[in-house]
Motif scaffolding. Structure first.
Motif, PDB file in Angstrom:
ATOM      1  N   ALA A 220       1.956  -5.295  13.281  1.00 18.64           N
ATOM      2  CA  ALA A 220       0.979  -5.436  14.360  1.00 18.64           C
ATOM      3  C   ALA A 220      -0.014  -4.280  14.353  1.00 18.64           C
ATOM      4  CB  ALA A 220       1.688  -5.513  15.703  1.00 18.64           C
ATOM      5  N   ASP A 221       0.467  -3.097  13.980  1.00 19.23           N
ATOM      6  CA  ASP A 221      -0.334  -1.875  13.965  1.00 19.23           C
ATOM      7  C   ASP A 221      -1.103  -1.733  12.652  1.00 19.23           C
ATOM      8  OD1 ASP A 221      -1.341   0.515  14.870  1.00 19.23           O
ATOM      9  OD2 ASP A 221       0.482   1.665  14.501  1.00 19.23           O
ATOM     10  N   ASN A 222      -1.574  -2.855  12.103  1.00 23.41           N
ATOM     11  CA  ASN A 222      -2.354  -2.881  10.865  1.00 23.41           C
ATOM     12  C   ASN A 222      -1.616  -2.215   9.716  1.00 23.41           C
ATOM     13  OD1 ASN A 222      -4.733  -3.689   9.438  1.00 23.41           O
ATOM     14  ND2 ASN A 222      -5.516  -1.599   9.547  1.00 23.41           N
ATOM     15  N   ALA A 223      -0.295  -2.433   9.669  1.00 20.08           N
ATOM     16  CA  ALA A 223       0.558  -1.838   8.640  1.00 20.08           C
ATOM     17  C   ALA A 223       0.404  -0.322   8.593  1.00 20.08           C
ATOM     18  CB  ALA A 223       0.280  -2.449   7.276  1.00 20.08           C
ATOM     19  N   ALA A 224       0.145   0.265   9.783  1.00 22.27           N
ATOM     20  CA  ALA A 224       0.049   1.718   9.973  1.00 22.27           C
ATOM     21  C   ALA A 224      -1.142   2.350   9.252  1.00 22.27           C
ATOM     22  CB  ALA A 224       1.348   2.416   9.562  1.00 22.27           C
ATOM     23  N   ASN A 225      -2.097   1.555   8.814  1.00 20.91           N
ATOM     24  CA  ASN A 225      -3.227   2.126   8.083  1.00 20.91           C
ATOM     25  C   ASN A 225      -4.227   2.790   9.017  1.00 20.91           C
ATOM     26  OD1 ASN A 225      -6.303   1.390   7.057  1.00 20.91           O
ATOM     27  ND2 ASN A 225      -5.001   2.383   5.549  1.00 20.91           N
ATOM     28  N   ALA A 226      -4.830   3.892   8.551  1.00 16.82           N
ATOM     29  CA  ALA A 226      -5.847   4.569   9.340  1.00 16.82           C
ATOM     30  C   ALA A 226      -6.960   5.168   8.495  1.00 16.82           C
ATOM     31  CB  ALA A 226      -5.206   5.671  10.180  1.00 16.82           C
TER      32      ALA A 226
ATOM     33  N   HIS B 286      -8.014  -4.213   1.573  1.00 17.24           N
ATOM     34  CA  HIS B 286      -6.693  -4.371   2.167  1.00 17.24           C
ATOM     35  C   HIS B 286      -5.752  -3.287   1.647  1.00 17.24           C
ATOM     36  CE1 HIS B 286      -8.362  -8.397   2.844  1.00 17.24           C
ATOM     37  NE2 HIS B 286      -7.450  -8.536   3.787  1.00 17.24           N
ATOM     38  N   LYS B 287      -4.667  -3.079   2.377  1.00 14.02           N
ATOM     39  CA  LYS B 287      -3.611  -2.177   1.927  1.00 14.02           C
ATOM     40  C   LYS B 287      -2.294  -2.926   1.928  1.00 14.02           C
ATOM     41  CE  LYS B 287      -0.800  -0.133   4.011  1.00 14.02           C
ATOM     42  NZ  LYS B 287      -0.101   0.799   4.916  1.00 14.02           N
ATOM     43  N   ILE B 288      -1.418  -2.503   1.019  1.00 11.54           N
ATOM     44  CA  ILE B 288      -0.079  -3.077   0.916  1.00 11.54           C
ATOM     45  C   ILE B 288       0.912  -1.963   1.212  1.00 11.54           C
ATOM     46  CG2 ILE B 288       1.532  -4.329  -0.566  1.00 11.54           C
ATOM     47  CD1 ILE B 288      -1.011  -4.993  -2.306  1.00 11.54           C
ATOM     48  N   GLY B 289       1.892  -2.257   2.039  1.00  5.09           N
ATOM     49  CA  GLY B 289       2.891  -1.260   2.400  1.00  5.09           C
ATOM     50  C   GLY B 289       4.300  -1.769   2.175  1.00  5.09           C
TER      51      GLY B 289
ATOM     52  N   ASP C 298       4.433  -5.512   3.336  1.00  8.20           N
ATOM     53  CA  ASP C 298       3.544  -5.967   4.401  1.00  8.20           C
ATOM     54  C   ASP C 298       2.124  -5.570   4.023  1.00  8.20           C
ATOM     55  OD1 ASP C 298       3.424  -3.250   4.857  1.00  8.20           O
ATOM     56  OD2 ASP C 298       4.030  -3.342   6.957  1.00  8.20           O
ATOM     57  N   TYR C 299       1.151  -5.938   4.841  1.00 12.26           N
ATOM     58  CA  TYR C 299      -0.242  -5.619   4.490  1.00 12.26           C
ATOM     59  C   TYR C 299      -1.092  -5.425   5.740  1.00 12.26           C
ATOM     60  CZ  TYR C 299      -1.294 -10.562   5.496  1.00 12.26           C
ATOM     61  OH  TYR C 299      -1.426 -11.783   6.110  1.00 12.26           O
ATOM     62  N   GLY C 300      -2.223  -4.740   5.550  1.00 12.49           N
ATOM     63  CA  GLY C 300      -3.193  -4.518   6.615  1.00 12.49           C
ATOM     64  C   GLY C 300      -4.598  -4.581   6.050  1.00 12.49           C
ATOM     65  N   THR C 301      -5.577  -4.330   6.907  1.00 10.84           N
ATOM     66  CA  THR C 301      -6.994  -4.459   6.548  1.00 10.84           C
ATOM     67  C   THR C 301      -7.666  -3.092   6.509  1.00 10.84           C
ATOM     68  OG1 THR C 301      -7.061  -6.625   7.610  1.00 10.84           O
ATOM     69  CG2 THR C 301      -9.172  -5.569   7.171  1.00 10.84           C
ATOM     70  N   LEU C 302      -8.480  -2.858   5.476  1.00 12.23           N
ATOM     71  CA  LEU C 302      -9.277  -1.634   5.369  1.00 12.23           C
ATOM     72  C   LEU C 302     -10.679  -1.906   5.911  1.00 12.23           C
ATOM     73  CD1 LEU C 302      -8.353  -0.494   1.740  1.00 12.23           C
ATOM     74  CD2 LEU C 302      -7.279   0.212   3.882  1.00 12.23           C
ATOM     75  N   LEU C 303     -11.110  -1.087   6.867  1.00 13.70           N
ATOM     76  CA  LEU C 303     -12.449  -1.212   7.434  1.00 13.70           C
ATOM     77  C   LEU C 303     -13.343  -0.086   6.942  1.00 13.70           C
ATOM     78  CD1 LEU C 303     -11.396  -2.093  11.097  1.00 13.70           C
ATOM     79  CD2 LEU C 303     -12.029  -3.681   9.263  1.00 13.70           C
ATOM     80  N   ASP C 304     -14.650  -0.273   7.078  1.00 16.57           N
ATOM     81  CA  ASP C 304     -15.601   0.668   6.483  1.00 16.57           C
ATOM     82  C   ASP C 304     -15.479   2.083   7.030  1.00 16.57           C
ATOM     83  OD1 ASP C 304     -16.560  -0.485   8.905  1.00 16.57           O
ATOM     84  OD2 ASP C 304     -18.590   0.193   8.462  1.00 16.57           O
ATOM     85  N   ASP C 305     -15.075   2.256   8.291  1.00 20.71           N
ATOM     86  CA  ASP C 305     -14.999   3.604   8.846  1.00 20.71           C
ATOM     87  C   ASP C 305     -13.691   4.314   8.520  1.00 20.71           C
ATOM     88  OD1 ASP C 305     -13.405   2.023  10.467  1.00 20.71           O
ATOM     89  OD2 ASP C 305     -14.015   2.997  12.333  1.00 20.71           O
ATOM     90  N   MET C 306     -12.847   3.683   7.715  1.00 17.96           N
ATOM     91  CA  MET C 306     -11.591   4.307   7.294  1.00 17.96           C
ATOM     92  C   MET C 306     -11.737   5.099   5.997  1.00 17.96           C
ATOM     93  SD  MET C 306      -8.951   1.167   7.958  1.00 17.96           S
ATOM     94  CE  MET C 306      -8.573   0.555   9.605  1.00 17.96           C
ATOM     95  N   PHE C 307     -12.889   5.007   5.347  1.00 24.46           N
ATOM     96  CA  PHE C 307     -13.086   5.649   4.046  1.00 24.46           C
ATOM     97  C   PHE C 307     -13.673   7.045   4.227  1.00 24.46           C
ATOM     98  CE2 PHE C 307     -12.469   1.335   2.970  1.00 24.46           C
ATOM     99  CZ  PHE C 307     -12.122   1.265   1.637  1.00 24.46           C
TER     100      PHE C 307
ATOM    101  N   TRP D 143       0.908 -10.330  -5.054  1.00 26.58           N
ATOM    102  CA  TRP D 143       1.661 -10.766  -3.869  1.00 26.58           C
ATOM    103  C   TRP D 143       0.731 -10.962  -2.683  1.00 26.58           C
ATOM    104  CZ3 TRP D 143       1.934  -8.259   0.822  1.00 26.58           C
ATOM    105  CH2 TRP D 143       2.829  -8.799   1.754  1.00 26.58           C
ATOM    106  N   LEU D 144      -0.184 -10.014  -2.480  1.00 24.49           N
ATOM    107  CA  LEU D 144      -1.086 -10.088  -1.335  1.00 24.49           C
ATOM    108  C   LEU D 144      -2.020 -11.292  -1.433  1.00 24.49           C
ATOM    109  CD1 LEU D 144      -2.322  -9.026   1.246  1.00 24.49           C
ATOM    110  CD2 LEU D 144      -3.689  -7.429  -0.131  1.00 24.49           C
ATOM    111  N   ALA D 145      -2.599 -11.517  -2.607  1.00 24.16           N
ATOM    112  CA  ALA D 145      -3.495 -12.673  -2.769  1.00 24.16           C
ATOM    113  C   ALA D 145      -2.769 -13.972  -2.434  1.00 24.16           C
ATOM    114  CB  ALA D 145      -4.032 -12.714  -4.201  1.00 24.16           C
ATOM    115  N   ASN D 146      -1.520 -14.069  -2.840  1.00 19.40           N
ATOM    116  CA  ASN D 146      -0.738 -15.276  -2.553  1.00 19.40           C
ATOM    117  C   ASN D 146      -0.341 -15.348  -1.079  1.00 19.40           C
ATOM    118  OD1 ASN D 146      -0.845 -16.112  -5.253  1.00 19.40           O
ATOM    119  ND2 ASN D 146       0.951 -14.895  -5.781  1.00 19.40           N
TER     120      ASN D 146
END
Length: 267
Positions: A163-169, A60-63, A79-88, A217-220
Motif C-alpha cells: 500500500a505504501d508504494n512498496a516503500a519507495n521514496a 517502477h521498482k521491484i522489492g 512486490d512493486y511500486g511506481t517511480l515518479l519524476d520527483d523521486m529522482f 515478473w513485473l511486466a507479467n
C-alpha cells in the motif's frame, strides 16, 4: 476486499503522512480483512492522486526479491511500486533529509527500456532484448507506515508495504551505463559505504538469480491490470544488499567496480 471509499481514505492518509512526516499505524491492523489486492489498490489510488497534482510516472521498482525477505514477509513473490519524476535525485549532490521520514538505502541495478514490455508472457530474454542500457542505482526507501507498531511492537505486513508504494521514496543513478549483453549482469557486485565505512556488499545474482528476472515478473504482473512497461521507463530490479539506515549528514558511496560508482549526502 476493502470498499473504494476506504481505499481512497487510506491513500489520502499516506499523502498526509508524507507531508507531515508522521508515520501511520498499520493498515492491516486496523483492517484485518485487508489483502494484497487491497494493498495494490491503495497504492494505485495514491499514484492517481499524485498524477492529478502534476507528477509523472517515470518507471517502477521491484522489492522483496530475495528468498529471505519473502519468507520474512510470508509471501512467495516480489512486490512493486511506481517511480515518479520527483523521486529522482542527481548523484554526487546533496539530498534533503526533510523529504523523508525514516530513509534507508539499497544497492540495485536499473534497467532503462528501449522498447515496450507487455505481459503476460514476457521472459528474461525479452527483457534483455527490450533494454536500452543497465545502470547502477541506489534506491531510497522510506516508511509512511510504521515498520513496528508503536504499541504492540508487531512488524508491519506485506499488505502495508505494498500500500505504501512498496516503500519507495527516491532513486539515484550513476556510474557507467552498459548494454545488457556487455557484462554478465548476474556477477555485477557492489560495495556500499556509509561515512567511509563498508556497510553492505552483494552480487546482482541475489535478485531472483538474475536481475532481469524481476523485470519480466513485473511486466507479467501488470498485464491483468491492462498496464505494461513503456519504452523509456526506468525499472529498479531489486536490491542485492540489506537496507542501510540514514541520518542527516550521512554520506553514501556505492562502488560497482567496472560499472563505476554513485555518491551523495543527506543534508
Amino acid at each position: 476486499m476493502l470498499d473504494k471509499k476506504l481505499i481512497q481514505q487510506l491513500a489520502a492518509e499516506l499523502r498526509e503522512s508524507e507531508k507531515t512526516r508522521v508515520q501511520l499505524r498499520h493498515f492491516s491492523m486496523r483492517h484485518p480483512e485487508m489483502t494484497i489486492e487491497d494493498g495494490y489498490a491503495i497504492s494505485r489510488e495514491w499514484v492517481k492522486a499524485k498524477l492529478a497534482e502534476g507528477r509523472l510516472v517515470k518507471g517502477h521498482k521491484i522489492g522483496l526479491t530475495s528468498r529471505a525477505m519473502q519468507q520474512a514477509s510470508q509471501i512467495t513473490e516480489p512486490d512493486y511500486g511506481t517511480l515518479l519524476d520527483d523521486m529522482f535525485f542527481e548523484q554526487g549532490g546533496d539530498i534533503p533529509f526533510a523529504r523523508f521520514i525514516a530513509p534507508r538505502v539499497e544497492v540495485e541495478l536499473a534497467f532503462v527500456l528501449g522498447k515496450r514490455l507487455q505481459g503476460p508472457h514476457v521472459s528474461l530474454f525479452d527483457v534483455l532484448a527490450a533494454t536500452d542500457y543497465v545502470v547502477p542505482a541506489i534506491e531510497i526507501i522510506d516508511a509512511r507506515i510504521e515498520q513496528f507498531d508503536r504499541e504492540t511492537g508487531a512488524m508491519r505486513k506485506v499488505f502495508d508495504t505494498i500500500a505504501d508504494n512498496a516503500a519507495n521514496a527516491g532513486i539515484v543513478t550513476g556510474g557507467r551505463p552498459v548494454k545488457p549483453d556487455a557484462v554478465d549482469l548476474r556477477w555485477v557486485g557492489a560495495l556500499l559505504y556509509k561515512n567511509g565505512v563498508i556497510e553492505e556488499s552483494g552480487l546482482a545474482a541475489a535478485v531472483l538469480n538474475h536481475p532481469a528476472t524481476g523485470v519480466a515478473w513485473l511486466a507479467n504482473k501488470l498485464a491483468p491490470w491492462g498496464e505494461c512497461l513503456e519504452a523509456g521507463e526506468v525499472v529498479l530490479s531489486g536490491s542485492f544488499t540489506r537496507p542501510t539506515t540514514a541520518t542527516p549528514g550521512d554520506t553514501f558511496h556505492a562502488d560497482y567496480g567496472p560499472l563505476g560508482s554513485i555518491a551523495f549526502r543527506f543534508v
